[in-house]
Scaffold this motif. Structure first.
Motif, PDB file in Angstrom:
ATOM      1  N   PHE A 290       0.937  -1.239   0.174  1.00 44.61           N
ATOM      2  CA  PHE A 290      -0.061  -0.033  -0.048  1.00 44.61           C
ATOM      3  C   PHE A 290       0.950   1.060  -0.207  1.00 44.61           C
ATOM      4  CE2 PHE A 290      -2.439  -3.533   2.105  1.00 44.61           C
ATOM      5  CZ  PHE A 290      -3.586  -3.201   1.612  1.00 44.61           C
ATOM      6  N   THR A 291       0.318   2.081  -0.464  1.00 44.16           N
ATOM      7  CA  THR A 291       1.135   3.557  -0.458  1.00 44.16           C
ATOM      8  C   THR A 291       0.250   4.741   0.143  1.00 44.16           C
ATOM      9  OG1 THR A 291       0.390   4.150  -2.504  1.00 44.16           O
ATOM     10  CG2 THR A 291       2.535   3.037  -2.461  1.00 44.16           C
ATOM     11  N   ASP A 292       0.808   5.767   0.631  1.00 44.12           N
ATOM     12  CA  ASP A 292      -0.054   6.791   1.227  1.00 44.12           C
ATOM     13  C   ASP A 292      -1.110   6.301   2.250  1.00 44.12           C
ATOM     14  OD1 ASP A 292       1.423   8.810  -0.174  1.00 44.12           O
ATOM     15  OD2 ASP A 292      -0.136   8.622  -2.021  1.00 44.12           O
ATOM     16  N   VAL A 293      -0.676   5.342   3.255  1.00 45.07           N
ATOM     17  CA  VAL A 293      -1.517   4.436   4.150  1.00 45.07           C
ATOM     18  C   VAL A 293      -1.625   5.361   5.400  1.00 45.07           C
ATOM     19  CG1 VAL A 293      -1.775   2.373   5.385  1.00 45.07           C
ATOM     20  CG2 VAL A 293      -0.694   2.397   3.144  1.00 45.07           C
ATOM     21  N   THR A 294      -2.962   5.161   5.693  1.00 45.12           N
ATOM     22  CA  THR A 294      -3.520   5.552   7.377  1.00 45.12           C
ATOM     23  C   THR A 294      -4.328   4.451   7.818  1.00 45.12           C
ATOM     24  OG1 THR A 294      -3.662   7.985   6.714  1.00 45.12           O
ATOM     25  CG2 THR A 294      -4.619   7.240   8.715  1.00 45.12           C
ATOM     26  N   VAL A 295      -3.580   3.981   9.009  1.00 43.47           N
ATOM     27  CA  VAL A 295      -4.191   2.615   9.614  1.00 43.47           C
ATOM     28  C   VAL A 295      -4.622   2.978  11.123  1.00 43.47           C
ATOM     29  CG1 VAL A 295      -4.116   0.409  10.190  1.00 43.47           C
ATOM     30  CG2 VAL A 295      -2.782   1.297   8.226  1.00 43.47           C
ATOM     31  N   VAL A 296      -5.922   2.812  11.420  1.00 40.80           N
ATOM     32  CA  VAL A 296      -6.491   3.238  12.876  1.00 40.80           C
ATOM     33  C   VAL A 296      -6.432   1.616  13.478  1.00 40.80           C
ATOM     34  CG1 VAL A 296      -8.240   4.053  14.287  1.00 40.80           C
ATOM     35  CG2 VAL A 296      -7.479   5.202  12.222  1.00 40.80           C
ATOM     36  N   ASN A 297      -5.735   1.353  14.559  1.00 41.35           N
ATOM     37  CA  ASN A 297      -5.804   0.080  15.110  1.00 41.35           C
ATOM     38  C   ASN A 297      -6.015   0.205  16.656  1.00 41.35           C
ATOM     39  OD1 ASN A 297      -4.598  -1.237  13.000  1.00 41.35           O
ATOM     40  ND2 ASN A 297      -2.571   0.111  13.324  1.00 41.35           N
ATOM     41  N   THR A 298      -6.626  -0.764  17.078  1.00 41.15           N
ATOM     42  CA  THR A 298      -6.660  -0.852  18.608  1.00 41.15           C
ATOM     43  C   THR A 298      -5.787  -1.663  19.296  1.00 41.15           C
ATOM     44  OG1 THR A 298      -8.337  -2.820  18.493  1.00 41.15           O
ATOM     45  CG2 THR A 298      -9.237  -0.571  18.404  1.00 41.15           C
ATOM     46  N   ASP A 299      -5.096  -2.943  18.750  1.00 45.65           N
ATOM     47  CA  ASP A 299      -4.219  -3.742  19.550  1.00 45.65           C
ATOM     48  C   ASP A 299      -3.091  -4.231  18.394  1.00 45.65           C
ATOM     49  OD1 ASP A 299      -3.338  -5.065  21.596  1.00 45.65           O
ATOM     50  OD2 ASP A 299      -5.233  -6.035  22.182  1.00 45.65           O
ATOM     51  N   LEU A 300      -1.939  -4.729  19.004  1.00 42.98           N
ATOM     52  CA  LEU A 300      -0.981  -5.220  18.266  1.00 42.98           C
ATOM     53  C   LEU A 300      -0.323  -6.456  19.376  1.00 42.98           C
ATOM     54  CD1 LEU A 300       0.499  -5.431  15.753  1.00 42.98           C
ATOM     55  CD2 LEU A 300       2.340  -3.671  16.758  1.00 42.98           C
ATOM     56  N   ARG A 301      -0.254  -7.666  18.934  1.00 40.17           N
ATOM     57  CA  ARG A 301       0.299  -8.499  19.522  1.00 40.17           C
ATOM     58  C   ARG A 301       1.295  -9.427  19.056  1.00 40.17           C
ATOM     59  NH1 ARG A 301      -5.778 -10.577  20.446  1.00 40.17           N
ATOM     60  NH2 ARG A 301      -6.712  -9.034  21.794  1.00 40.17           N
ATOM     61  N   HIS A 302       2.235 -10.120  19.682  1.00 39.13           N
ATOM     62  CA  HIS A 302       3.373 -10.842  19.294  1.00 39.13           C
ATOM     63  C   HIS A 302       4.132 -10.260  18.043  1.00 39.13           C
ATOM     64  CE1 HIS A 302       0.571 -13.628  21.116  1.00 39.13           C
ATOM     65  NE2 HIS A 302      -0.345 -13.281  20.073  1.00 39.13           N
ATOM     66  N   ALA A 303       4.369  -8.875  18.303  1.00 43.49           N
ATOM     67  CA  ALA A 303       5.326  -8.260  17.115  1.00 43.49           C
ATOM     68  C   ALA A 303       6.453  -7.540  18.019  1.00 43.49           C
ATOM     69  CB  ALA A 303       4.586  -7.157  16.562  1.00 43.49           C
ATOM     70  N   ARG A 304       7.513  -7.521  17.332  1.00 40.65           N
ATOM     71  CA  ARG A 304       8.727  -6.563  17.649  1.00 40.65           C
ATOM     72  C   ARG A 304       8.925  -5.525  16.305  1.00 40.65           C
ATOM     73  NH1 ARG A 304      12.640  -6.604  21.152  1.00 40.65           N
ATOM     74  NH2 ARG A 304      14.452  -5.469  20.431  1.00 40.65           N
ATOM     75  N   LEU A 305       8.702  -4.158  16.861  1.00 41.82           N
ATOM     76  CA  LEU A 305       8.761  -3.313  15.696  1.00 41.82           C
ATOM     77  C   LEU A 305      10.285  -2.546  15.722  1.00 41.82           C
ATOM     78  CD1 LEU A 305       7.777  -1.396  13.622  1.00 41.82           C
ATOM     79  CD2 LEU A 305       6.807  -0.051  15.246  1.00 41.82           C
ATOM     80  N   THR A 306      10.947  -2.424  14.706  1.00 44.42           N
ATOM     81  CA  THR A 306      12.238  -1.581  14.913  1.00 44.42           C
ATOM     82  C   THR A 306      12.406  -0.636  13.925  1.00 44.42           C
ATOM     83  OG1 THR A 306      13.635  -3.853  15.131  1.00 44.42           O
ATOM     84  CG2 THR A 306      14.874  -2.240  14.447  1.00 44.42           C
ATOM     85  N   ILE A 307      12.710   0.544  14.697  1.00 48.95           N
ATOM     86  CA  ILE A 307      12.431   2.119  13.743  1.00 48.95           C
ATOM     87  C   ILE A 307      13.880   2.389  13.909  1.00 48.95           C
ATOM     88  CG2 ILE A 307      11.521   3.934  13.946  1.00 48.95           C
ATOM     89  CD1 ILE A 307       9.083   2.823  15.584  1.00 48.95           C
ATOM     90  N   PRO A 308      14.394   2.838  12.755  1.00 44.50           N
ATOM     91  CA  PRO A 308      15.905   3.357  12.605  1.00 44.50           C
ATOM     92  C   PRO A 308      15.709   4.858  13.078  1.00 44.50           C
ATOM     93  CG  PRO A 308      15.257   2.890  10.854  1.00 44.50           C
ATOM     94  CD  PRO A 308      14.167   2.315  11.454  1.00 44.50           C
ATOM     95  N   ALA A 309      16.732   5.215  14.026  1.00 46.37           N
ATOM     96  CA  ALA A 309      16.639   6.715  14.504  1.00 46.37           C
ATOM     97  C   ALA A 309      15.218   7.402  14.801  1.00 46.37           C
ATOM     98  CB  ALA A 309      17.124   7.459  13.316  1.00 46.37           C
ATOM     99  N   ALA A 310      14.530   6.465  15.581  1.00 47.60           N
ATOM    100  CA  ALA A 310      13.235   6.855  15.904  1.00 47.60           C
ATOM    101  C   ALA A 310      13.289   8.429  16.803  1.00 47.60           C
ATOM    102  CB  ALA A 310      12.731   5.968  16.672  1.00 47.60           C
ATOM    103  N   LYS A 311      12.335   9.178  16.459  1.00 49.65           N
ATOM    104  CA  LYS A 311      11.942  10.422  17.330  1.00 49.65           C
ATOM    105  C   LYS A 311      10.865  10.081  18.157  1.00 49.65           C
ATOM    106  CE  LYS A 311      11.569  15.383  17.287  1.00 49.65           C
ATOM    107  NZ  LYS A 311      11.519  16.531  16.218  1.00 49.65           N
ATOM    108  N   ILE A 312      10.874  10.075  19.532  1.00 52.61           N
ATOM    109  CA  ILE A 312       9.656   9.956  20.327  1.00 52.61           C
ATOM    110  C   ILE A 312       9.461  11.147  21.119  1.00 52.61           C
ATOM    111  CG2 ILE A 312       8.678   8.533  22.153  1.00 52.61           C
ATOM    112  CD1 ILE A 312      10.879   6.383  21.250  1.00 52.61           C
ATOM    113  N   THR A 313       8.153  11.725  20.918  1.00 53.91           N
ATOM    114  CA  THR A 313       7.755  12.666  21.796  1.00 53.91           C
ATOM    115  C   THR A 313       6.204  12.476  22.320  1.00 53.91           C
ATOM    116  OG1 THR A 313       6.542  13.698  19.726  1.00 53.91           O
ATOM    117  CG2 THR A 313       8.776  14.438  20.143  1.00 53.91           C
ATOM    118  N   VAL A 314       5.935  13.302  23.594  1.00 53.72           N
ATOM    119  CA  VAL A 314       4.916  12.979  24.316  1.00 53.72           C
ATOM    120  C   VAL A 314       4.332  14.504  24.083  1.00 53.72           C
ATOM    121  CG1 VAL A 314       3.712  12.394  26.484  1.00 53.72           C
ATOM    122  CG2 VAL A 314       5.406  11.072  25.471  1.00 53.72           C
ATOM    123  N   THR A 315       2.939  14.487  24.169  1.00 52.78           N
ATOM    124  CA  THR A 315       2.159  16.046  24.141  1.00 52.78           C
ATOM    125  C   THR A 315       0.877  15.751  25.023  1.00 52.78           C
ATOM    126  OG1 THR A 315       1.014  15.642  22.095  1.00 52.78           O
ATOM    127  CG2 THR A 315       3.257  16.617  21.835  1.00 52.78           C
TER     128      THR A 315
END
Length: 315
Positions: A290-315
């Protein structure tokens, strides 16, 4: 007598209109002539005076097979509209194959008609509840052509990347169970994908319907993920533009409220899709992009997500 006949004609026409609105009728009307244009030329003869012309070129048997497949797709669209995506994709593929196997796809005309019919089949969506009520009341209901084709989506869990915010530790739980979180990406590629139907889960103490998917691997380009944290704040995880984040699991399980984007078909055609529990994907292939994707989720299980040089912010 004439008024009674006219009344029967009007009633028959209304019945036909109702029948037509509940299936991709227009798509079948394109596939029927495509079948004829591709299948007939290798067997046709034309007489010009005393001269008989026969188009006995390559592709006689292949033209007959492709014509039969297009005819089957047209009939299935009218008799089994729930399989419209499979029939539409099949029509698109065999119309393209006809270019190289059957007189340039009926001299390009048959291929063009087949591609239009297949695209209309994939894009068609059944009437909504309001439209069905309108049909029952005698209204025509609005016409709909929603491009769709097949599939699903996901992402976010354990982030192995440097934080860019003093509150980054709070954002590492950016995929809370039973809370809505939104993923956007320029490209989303899923492998080992399976759709398990509509399920239910609880969000904020309310039971909601969701689409349930599993996948073995997800590649996300230019990831941006926003989630609601326990204290009401929003956590935001951003990957550098153009970077590819990966999610792995055996398998990853994802509960999705909505998947919206453009489905890439063989890297040649982009089909806009918008899947929800009310409009679930009729067909999901094992590998989708898919391209130009927007996904609205409620749960994710059994996964490991690796993000290179991730920027994390809290507002």
């Amino acid at each position: 007598m004439s008024s009674g006949l006219l009344g029967r004609v009007k009633a028959g026409w209304r019945a036909f209109q109702g029948w037509r609105r509940h299936r991709p009728f227009g798509a079948g009307m394109f596939l029927l002539p495509a079948s004829a244009v591709i299948g007939l030329p290798p067997y046709a003869s034309f007489r010009l005076g005393d001269v008989v012309l026969s188009i006995r070129t390559m592709g006689g048997m292949s033209a007959l097979l492709i014509a039969a497949l297009l005819l089957i797709c047209a009939v299935s669209l009218w008799s089994r509209p729930q399989y419209r995506v499979a029939a539409g994709v099949t029509a698109i593929l065999v119309s393209l194959v006809a270019l190289v196997s059957s007189n340039l796809g009926g001299f390009l005309v048959g291929t063009a008609l087949g591609l239009v019919g297949g695209a209309l089949a994939v894009s068609w969506a059944p009437p909504t509840a309001d439209e069905r009520d309108g049909d029952e009341e005698g209204g025509s209901g609005p016409s709909r052509t929603r491009l769709a084709g097949v599939a699903v989506l996901l992402v976010g869990a354990v982030v192995g990347a440097p934080a860019a915010s003093p509150s980054a530790s709070a954002a590492t739980t950016a995929v809370p169970s039973g809370r809505v979180w939104v993923l956007t990406a320029s490209v989303l590629h899923l492998t080992g994908l399976r759709y398990h139907g509509v399920s239910t889960t609880r969000v904020g103490g309310v039971e909601v319907e969701v689409l349930r998917f599993t996948a073995n691997r997800i590649d996300i380009t230019s990831l941006v993920q926003v989630s609601e944290l326990v204290d009401g704040h929003l956590g935001r995880i951003t990957a550098p533009p153009g970077s590819v984040s990966t999610a792995t699991g055996q398998p990853i399980e994802l509960l999705t409220l909505r998947l919206k984007g453009t489905l890439s078909v063989l890297g040649l055609v982009g089909l806009p899709v918008d899947f929800t529990p009310d409009r679930p994907p009729p067909l999901v292939l094992p590998s989708l992009t898919f391209t130009d994707v927007t996904v609205v989720n409620t749960d994710l299980r059994h996964a490991r997500l690796t993000i290179p040089a991730a920027k994390i912010t809290v507002t």
